[in-house]
Scaffold this active site. Structure first.
Site, PDB file in Angstrom:
ATOM      1  N   LYS A 187       7.573   5.041   7.099  1.00 17.84           N
ATOM      2  CA  LYS A 187       7.201   6.252   6.351  1.00 17.84           C
ATOM      3  C   LYS A 187       5.776   6.118   5.837  1.00 17.84           C
ATOM      4  CE  LYS A 187       7.641   7.494   2.041  1.00 17.84           C
ATOM      5  NZ  LYS A 187       6.347   8.171   1.853  1.00 17.84           N
ATOM      6  N   GLU A 263       4.312  -5.928  -0.980  1.00 20.99           N
ATOM      7  CA  GLU A 263       2.895  -6.230  -1.164  1.00 20.99           C
ATOM      8  C   GLU A 263       2.418  -5.233  -2.214  1.00 20.99           C
ATOM      9  OE1 GLU A 263      -0.613  -5.966  -1.333  1.00 20.99           O
ATOM     10  OE2 GLU A 263      -0.893  -5.468   0.790  1.00 20.99           O
ATOM     11  N   CYS A 297      -5.746  -3.184  -2.926  1.00 22.06           N
ATOM     12  CA  CYS A 297      -4.830  -3.980  -3.751  1.00 22.06           C
ATOM     13  C   CYS A 297      -5.503  -5.289  -4.168  1.00 22.06           C
ATOM     14  CB  CYS A 297      -3.550  -4.249  -2.991  1.00 22.06           C
ATOM     15  SG  CYS A 297      -3.838  -4.747  -1.304  1.00 22.06           S
ATOM     16  N   GLU A 394      -4.205  -2.365 -13.180  1.00 20.73           N
ATOM     17  CA  GLU A 394      -4.862  -2.007 -11.925  1.00 20.73           C
ATOM     18  C   GLU A 394      -5.382  -0.571 -12.024  1.00 20.73           C
ATOM     19  OE1 GLU A 394      -2.396  -1.570  -8.268  1.00 20.73           O
ATOM     20  OE2 GLU A 394      -3.885  -2.892  -7.373  1.00 20.73           O
TER      21      GLU A 394
HETATM   22  P1  NAI Z   1       3.322   4.431  -4.784  1.00 22.51           P
HETATM   23  O1  NAI Z   1       3.799   3.038  -4.914  1.00 22.51           O
HETATM   24  O2  NAI Z   1       4.062   5.504  -5.503  1.00 22.51           O
HETATM   25  O3  NAI Z   1       3.294   4.839  -3.221  1.00 22.51           O
HETATM   26  C1  NAI Z   1       3.254   3.971  -2.131  1.00 22.51           C
HETATM   27  C2  NAI Z   1       4.291   4.373  -1.094  1.00 22.51           C
HETATM   28  O4  NAI Z   1       5.585   4.295  -1.675  1.00 22.51           O
HETATM   29  C3  NAI Z   1       4.160   5.810  -0.584  1.00 22.51           C
HETATM   30  O5  NAI Z   1       4.523   5.858   0.770  1.00 22.51           O
HETATM   31  C4  NAI Z   1       5.195   6.546  -1.412  1.00 22.51           C
HETATM   32  O6  NAI Z   1       5.667   7.715  -0.794  1.00 22.51           O
HETATM   33  C5  NAI Z   1       6.287   5.514  -1.517  1.00 22.51           C
HETATM   34  N1  NAI Z   1       7.188   5.668  -2.652  1.00 22.51           N
HETATM   35  C6  NAI Z   1       6.922   6.185  -3.889  1.00 22.51           C
HETATM   36  N2  NAI Z   1       8.030   6.162  -4.653  1.00 22.51           N
HETATM   37  C7  NAI Z   1       9.007   5.624  -3.906  1.00 22.51           C
HETATM   38  C8  NAI Z   1      10.391   5.341  -4.146  1.00 22.51           C
HETATM   39  N3  NAI Z   1      10.975   5.616  -5.313  1.00 22.51           N
HETATM   40  N4  NAI Z   1      11.111   4.764  -3.159  1.00 22.51           N
HETATM   41  C9  NAI Z   1      10.547   4.469  -1.978  1.00 22.51           C
HETATM   42  N5  NAI Z   1       9.259   4.733  -1.679  1.00 22.51           N
HETATM   43  C10 NAI Z   1       8.496   5.303  -2.634  1.00 22.51           C
HETATM   44  O7  NAI Z   1       1.822   4.470  -5.186  1.00 22.51           O
HETATM   45  P2  NAI Z   1       0.925   5.722  -5.655  1.00 22.51           P
HETATM   46  O8  NAI Z   1       1.678   6.551  -6.629  1.00 22.51           O
HETATM   47  O9  NAI Z   1       0.424   6.404  -4.458  1.00 22.51           O
HETATM   48  O10 NAI Z   1      -0.264   4.971  -6.391  1.00 22.51           O
HETATM   49  C11 NAI Z   1      -0.069   4.492  -7.723  1.00 22.51           C
HETATM   50  C12 NAI Z   1      -0.741   3.178  -7.926  1.00 22.51           C
HETATM   51  O11 NAI Z   1      -0.123   2.215  -7.089  1.00 22.51           O
HETATM   52  C13 NAI Z   1      -2.208   3.121  -7.565  1.00 22.51           C
HETATM   53  O12 NAI Z   1      -3.007   3.605  -8.594  1.00 22.51           O
HETATM   54  C14 NAI Z   1      -2.376   1.653  -7.334  1.00 22.51           C
HETATM   55  O13 NAI Z   1      -2.530   1.007  -8.575  1.00 22.51           O
HETATM   56  C15 NAI Z   1      -1.065   1.220  -6.722  1.00 22.51           C
HETATM   57  N6  NAI Z   1      -1.138   1.158  -5.252  1.00 22.51           N
HETATM   58  C16 NAI Z   1      -1.253  -0.071  -4.663  1.00 22.51           C
HETATM   59  C17 NAI Z   1      -1.406  -0.179  -3.301  1.00 22.51           C
HETATM   60  C18 NAI Z   1      -1.533  -1.479  -2.610  1.00 22.51           C
HETATM   61  O14 NAI Z   1      -2.202  -1.554  -1.596  1.00 22.51           O
HETATM   62  N7  NAI Z   1      -0.877  -2.529  -3.068  1.00 22.51           N
HETATM   63  C19 NAI Z   1      -1.487   1.011  -2.442  1.00 22.51           C
HETATM   64  C20 NAI Z   1      -1.292   2.264  -3.164  1.00 22.51           C
HETATM   65  C21 NAI Z   1      -1.149   2.295  -4.516  1.00 22.51           C
END
Ligand code: NAI
Ligand code: MG
Length: 496
Positions: A187, A263, A297, A394
């Site tokens: 996804k 991750e 990240c 972060e």
């Molecule tokens: P997020 O963790 O909500 O989204 C990442 C992925 O998880 C997306 O595909 C989203 O649709 C999915 N997701 C969201 N809620 C979920 C759930 N309950 N169950 C399963 N999948 C779910 O991150 P978001 O809201 O886009 O960004 C928020 C913060 O997260 C950013 O400000 C950053 O600090 C961090 N982040 C870290 C990343 C990394 O590379 N480690 C990448 C993106 C965000």
């Protein structure tokens, strides 16, 4: 309709798939839902695409299950490798289009998007090379027993990726999973579904059997949650926020105890000693935080500089940050494009306000650029204390904090003063300092006199709350295989 004609300034017109990629076909979602994809550069709607709900996740999982139990299990390791190498070749052949779609949807600078696509090809080819080198072992225990240990695929892997490196995360996830003989339901992030769907067309072209790799677009709370709690998904691999990482683990625990790799975030220290090559260090510190608009990240967001060079360093770093070309991602000279979304923009501006209120000093930046598109000035905060939110949380944007340290011991202590442990860096010409500090930092990757130089041959992942498991390198194979012991009795029955 499951495709639409779109245009990018870089590629001209192209065919953008909009459906869910299940069983090698683009299909509409069962509930007929769609959602809009926004261009972060000008805030316009690029197009609408089909949205997966729980029912579509079910369909994708059963396609992946059928492929896993059927053709994919019978495929030779050699052929799995061949298909991945073919996919890598197709990434290279279509590099300009893939990079252009990435820039359009994510806002990343086109030169960086091209780098991402090249790294995708490298990663897919690397795992293609591994496919026929996943080997077991024979272990002697007693003379009348023959034991062997096999590495077997886990099964159907759910993979949930974020928006900061849409294509790169696609390749990091799919490469090792498929090399090891698993099938996949991936996804994408709701902010950036487009490039993954263009790449999906290459899966079919490469010749993968239907159902081996399924790519769906949809929201985290609906499609993502359905994957994490699915009873027929054997493993979930997630990249994203720590908050959601915890939810994924809970969902796995509450359903079928699927294997989990995560991750997650970081708040990585970038430590500059007085004996470092200053020009070099400034380049890497700048690249460490502002690469990909700070949406990394592993971003080096906490900068610590040894006292004796601090004043000189901050002056030069400020000048360097101000020179970063921020603007239209399709201009070749652009280094920093817009942040990915309104929500991320607001979150970052919120942190900037918070830093100001807490009494930190803005050395440079701190403001929006223009009034259309999510552009933020490269920002440096000084006069910070370790307890401030901008030092602990972060930010995921072009914002860093900088402070002084006196001794090596102090550098190690503040470097480790975080709940995260994804990456860290040390800048010094002294080999002993480099090794001692690298050994003492609790992080999955430590860079010395460089930053953000990831490579698909090198494992990547987090200590502490930055995650579980490793991606890339040989280490990723451990997370996509399970160990089976077969013990054969050669002699007569023991208790007969
Ligand atoms: P997020 O963790 O909500 O989204 C990442 C992925 O998880 C997306 O595909 C989203 O649709 C999915 N997701 C969201 N809620 C979920 C759930 N309950 N169950 C399963 N999948 C779910 O991150 P978001 O809201 O886009 O960004 C928020 C913060 O997260 C950013 O400000 C950053 O600090 C961090 N982040 C870290 C990343 C990394 O590379 N480690 C990448 C993106 C965000
Ligand atoms: Mg979220």
């Amino acid at each position: 309709m499951t495709s639409i004609k779109l245009k990018t300034p870089h590629s001209g017109e192209y065919e953008q798939p909009t459906g869910l990629f299940i069983n090698n076909e683009f299909v509409k979602g069962v509930d007929g839902k769609t959602f809009e994809v926004i261009n972060p550069t000008d805030e316009s709607v690029i197009c609408s695409i089909h949205e997966a709900t729980e029912k579509d996740v079910d369909l994708a999982v059963s396609a992946a299950r059928k492929a896993f139990e059927g053709p994919w299990r019978k495929e030779t390791p050699e052929n799995r490798g061949r298909l991945l190498v073919k996919l890598a070749d197709l990434f290279e052949k279509n590099a300009d289009l893939l990079a252009a779609v990435e820039s359009l949807d994510n806002g990343k600078a086109i030169s960086m998007a091209k780098g991402d696509v090249a790294a995708c090809a490298g990663c897919l080819r690397y795992y293609g090379g591994w496919a026929d080198k996943i080997e077991g072992k024979v272990v002697d225990t007693t003379p009348d027993t023959f034991n062997y240990i096999k590495k077997e695929p886990i099964g159907v892997c759910g993979q949930i990726i974020p928006w900061n490196f849409p294509l790169l995360m696609w390749s990091w996830k799919i490469g090792p999973a498929v090399a090891c003989g698993n099938t996949v339901v991936l996804k994408t992030a709701e902010q950036t579904p487009l490039s993954a769907l263009v790449a999906a067309t290459l899966i079919k072209e490469a010749g993968f059997p239907p159902g081996v790799i399924n790519i769906i677009s949809g929201f985290g709370k609906i499609a993502g949650a359905a994957i994490a709690s699915h009873m027929d998904v054997d493993k979930v691999a997630f990249t994203g926020s720590t908050v959601v990482g915890r939810q994924i683990m809970k969902a796995a625990a509450g359903s079928n105890l699927k294997k989990v790799t995560l991750e997650l975030g970081g708040k990585s220290p970038n430590i500059v000693f007085e004996d470092a090559d200053i020009d070099n260090a400034i380049s890497w510190v700048n690249f460490g935080i502002y690469f990909n608009h700070g949406q990394c990240c592993c971003a080096g967001s906490r900068i610590y500089v040894q006292e004796s060079i601090y004043d000189k360093f901050i002056q030069q770093f400020k000048e360097r940050a101000q020179k970063n070309a921020v603007g239209d991602p399709f201009k070749h000279e652009t280094f920093q494009g817009p942040q990915v979304s309104q929500l991320q923009f607001d979150r970052i501006m919120g942190y900037i306000e918070d830093g100001k209120k807490a009494g930190a000093t803005i050395e440079t930046g701190g403001k929006r650029i223009g009034d259309k598109g999510f552009f933020i000035e490269p920002t440096i905060f000084s006069n910070v204390t370790e307890d401030m939110k901008i030092v602990q949380e972060e930010i995921f944007g072009p914002v860093c904090t900088i402070s002084k340290f006196k001794t090596k011991e102090e550098a190690i202590k503040i470097g480790n003063n975080t709940t995260y442990g994804l990456a860290a860096a040390v800048h010094t010409k002294n080999l002993n300092t480099a090794i001692e500090v690298s050994n003492a930092l609790r992080a999955g990757t430590v860079w010395v006199n460089t930053y953000n130089t990831l490579h698909w041959q090198l494992p990547f992942g987090g200590f502490k709350e930055s995650g579980i498991g490793r991606e890339l390198g040989e280490a990723a194979l451990d997370n996509y295989t399970q160990t089976k012991t077969v013990s054969i009795r050669l002699g007569d029955a023991l208790f007969g």
